[in-house]
Design a protein around this motif. Sequence first.
Motif, PDB file in Angstrom:
ATOM      1  N   SER A 118       0.827  -1.196   0.000  1.00  0.00           N
ATOM      2  CA  SER A 118       0.000   0.000   0.000  1.00  0.00           C
ATOM      3  C   SER A 118       0.869   1.258   0.000  1.00  0.00           C
ATOM      4  O   SER A 118       0.612   2.208  -0.749  1.00  0.00           O
ATOM      5  N   SER A 119       1.914   1.256   0.819  1.00  0.00           N
ATOM      6  CA  SER A 119       2.826   2.402   0.854  1.00  0.00           C
ATOM      7  C   SER A 119       3.576   2.547  -0.456  1.00  0.00           C
ATOM      8  O   SER A 119       3.843   3.667  -0.914  1.00  0.00           O
ATOM      9  N   TYR A 120       3.920   1.407  -1.067  1.00  0.00           N
ATOM     10  CA  TYR A 120       4.568   1.457  -2.381  1.00  0.00           C
ATOM     11  C   TYR A 120       3.691   2.194  -3.386  1.00  0.00           C
ATOM     12  O   TYR A 120       4.160   3.079  -4.117  1.00  0.00           O
ATOM     13  N   LYS A 121       2.414   1.867  -3.419  1.00  0.00           N
ATOM     14  CA  LYS A 121       1.520   2.509  -4.386  1.00  0.00           C
ATOM     15  C   LYS A 121       1.356   4.001  -4.083  1.00  0.00           C
ATOM     16  O   LYS A 121       1.321   4.828  -5.011  1.00  0.00           O
ATOM     17  N   GLU A 122       1.284   4.352  -2.827  1.00  0.00           N
ATOM     18  CA  GLU A 122       1.166   5.765  -2.462  1.00  0.00           C
ATOM     19  C   GLU A 122       2.407   6.541  -2.896  1.00  0.00           C
ATOM     20  O   GLU A 122       2.312   7.659  -3.422  1.00  0.00           O
ATOM     21  N   VAL A 127       5.391  10.309  -6.715  1.00  0.00           N
ATOM     22  CA  VAL A 127       6.495  10.615  -7.629  1.00  0.00           C
ATOM     23  C   VAL A 127       5.996  10.842  -9.054  1.00  0.00           C
ATOM     24  O   VAL A 127       6.527  11.707  -9.770  1.00  0.00           O
ATOM     25  N   ARG A 128       4.999  10.108  -9.477  1.00  0.00           N
ATOM     26  CA  ARG A 128       4.580  10.078 -10.881  1.00  0.00           C
ATOM     27  C   ARG A 128       3.669  11.227 -11.283  1.00  0.00           C
ATOM     28  O   ARG A 128       3.648  11.624 -12.465  1.00  0.00           O
ATOM     29  N   TYR A 129       2.935  11.792 -10.327  1.00  0.00           N
ATOM     30  CA  TYR A 129       1.902  12.770 -10.665  1.00  0.00           C
ATOM     31  C   TYR A 129       2.221  14.155 -10.109  1.00  0.00           C
ATOM     32  O   TYR A 129       2.856  14.283  -9.053  1.00  0.00           O
ATOM     33  N   ARG A 130       1.770  15.166 -10.819  1.00  0.00           N
ATOM     34  CA  ARG A 130       1.987  16.548 -10.429  1.00  0.00           C
ATOM     35  C   ARG A 130       1.387  16.788  -9.046  1.00  0.00           C
ATOM     36  O   ARG A 130       0.199  16.586  -8.823  1.00  0.00           O
ATOM     37  N   GLY A 131       2.249  17.183  -8.116  1.00  0.00           N
ATOM     38  CA  GLY A 131       1.802  17.382  -6.742  1.00  0.00           C
ATOM     39  C   GLY A 131       1.423  16.108  -6.026  1.00  0.00           C
ATOM     40  O   GLY A 131       0.904  16.143  -4.916  1.00  0.00           O
ATOM     41  N   ARG A 140      -0.481  13.533 -14.953  1.00  0.00           N
ATOM     42  CA  ARG A 140       0.724  12.702 -15.006  1.00  0.00           C
ATOM     43  C   ARG A 140       1.871  13.533 -15.581  1.00  0.00           C
ATOM     44  O   ARG A 140       1.668  14.357 -16.474  1.00  0.00           O
ATOM     45  N   LEU A 141       3.081  13.330 -15.072  1.00  0.00           N
ATOM     46  CA  LEU A 141       4.238  14.115 -15.501  1.00  0.00           C
ATOM     47  C   LEU A 141       4.812  13.503 -16.776  1.00  0.00           C
ATOM     48  O   LEU A 141       5.745  12.713 -16.741  1.00  0.00           O
ATOM     49  N   ASP A 146       9.748  18.090 -16.782  1.00  0.00           N
ATOM     50  CA  ASP A 146       8.665  18.466 -15.876  1.00  0.00           C
ATOM     51  C   ASP A 146       8.656  17.544 -14.661  1.00  0.00           C
ATOM     52  O   ASP A 146       8.405  17.978 -13.534  1.00  0.00           O
ATOM     53  N   TRP A 147       8.941  16.262 -14.885  1.00  0.00           N
ATOM     54  CA  TRP A 147       9.056  15.283 -13.795  1.00  0.00           C
ATOM     55  C   TRP A 147      10.143  15.724 -12.819  1.00  0.00           C
ATOM     56  O   TRP A 147       9.941  15.710 -11.599  1.00  0.00           O
ATOM     57  N   ILE A 148      11.290  16.135 -13.351  1.00  0.00           N
ATOM     58  CA  ILE A 148      12.383  16.596 -12.491  1.00  0.00           C
ATOM     59  C   ILE A 148      11.945  17.835 -11.702  1.00  0.00           C
ATOM     60  O   ILE A 148      12.139  17.914 -10.483  1.00  0.00           O
ATOM     61  N   HIS A 149      11.337  18.789 -12.389  1.00  0.00           N
ATOM     62  CA  HIS A 149      10.913  20.035 -11.746  1.00  0.00           C
ATOM     63  C   HIS A 149       9.912  19.762 -10.626  1.00  0.00           C
ATOM     64  O   HIS A 149      10.057  20.281  -9.504  1.00  0.00           O
TER      65      HIS A 149
END
Length: 295
Positions: A118-122, A127-131, A140-141, A146-149
């Motif tokens: 569950s923590s893995y998915k959170e 990491v994958r989504y904006r904010g 999605r980044l 943009d992912w880095i930023h």
Amino acid sequence: MRTSQGEFSRRSFLKRLGLLFVVSPLVRLPVFQENEDERICQSTFQFAVTRSLQNEPILDVMVEVGKSFLGTPYKARTLEVAGDERLVVNLRGFDCVTYVENALVFARLIKKRTLDFSSYKEELQYVRYRGGTVDEYPSRLHYFSDWIHDNEQKNVVVSATELLGGIPYKKTINFMTTNRDQYKQLANDAFFETMKKIELDLRKRTKFYIPKEHVRVAGNGIQSGDIIGITTNIEGLDIIHTGVALRMKSGALHYLHAPDVKGSVKITGRPLHEYLALHSTHTGIMVARPLEPQR
């Protein structure tokens, strides 16, 4: 229970994972098999426990987790699934970005000693989504710069490109909207307009890159575990490929990555600067350094 140095003892670390009953190295750690992705997730946590990776710097953990996925098949467009935008979990095959994301997510969880599916998915969503929030397809980044930023704003990574001698990266980023037919979700006019705004914001940002002819020298400052995005001369696109820096015993800088549709996760046979020179579409690199997790 902690050691006198303030670190979790191996006993308490195993207890967090639910493995306290392990009393002999001959006894195998349990595998929870609700599905294959969860099995692989738990196997990766087991790998970390048996090597006490929780006590290592995050860059070292990035490398060890990244190497543990060697041989995992490449799978293109792993996140492009039918239906509404949702978190996609796939540890059975990686594209270049999901490989980097997963190495980073596991490294962060291992350092935080939060070892459950569950923590893995959170963390993956964070990491994958904006904010860190899933809010339709544009959240999605999609562009790696943009992912880095965004992950720098979240204190997940820090951009190291400028400090390593990078120069301004002046390029119009609009590949997705100028190639709308390649992205079925952009048939939605609202998503298309949102992506145009995101691309406009990207163009306004000051970005840096290290030209590939400078990577051999600049690479002396790159550390094993740094995230490397490869910039490209393809019109409208910022970064074409991603991977993890790996410093070999010889001192040469190589690259851990998920390379192509016929391959699997591997280490480049050549140093990074030579690998870049082999590809006419590669123009240089951006470097993001994972930070020790605080949240």
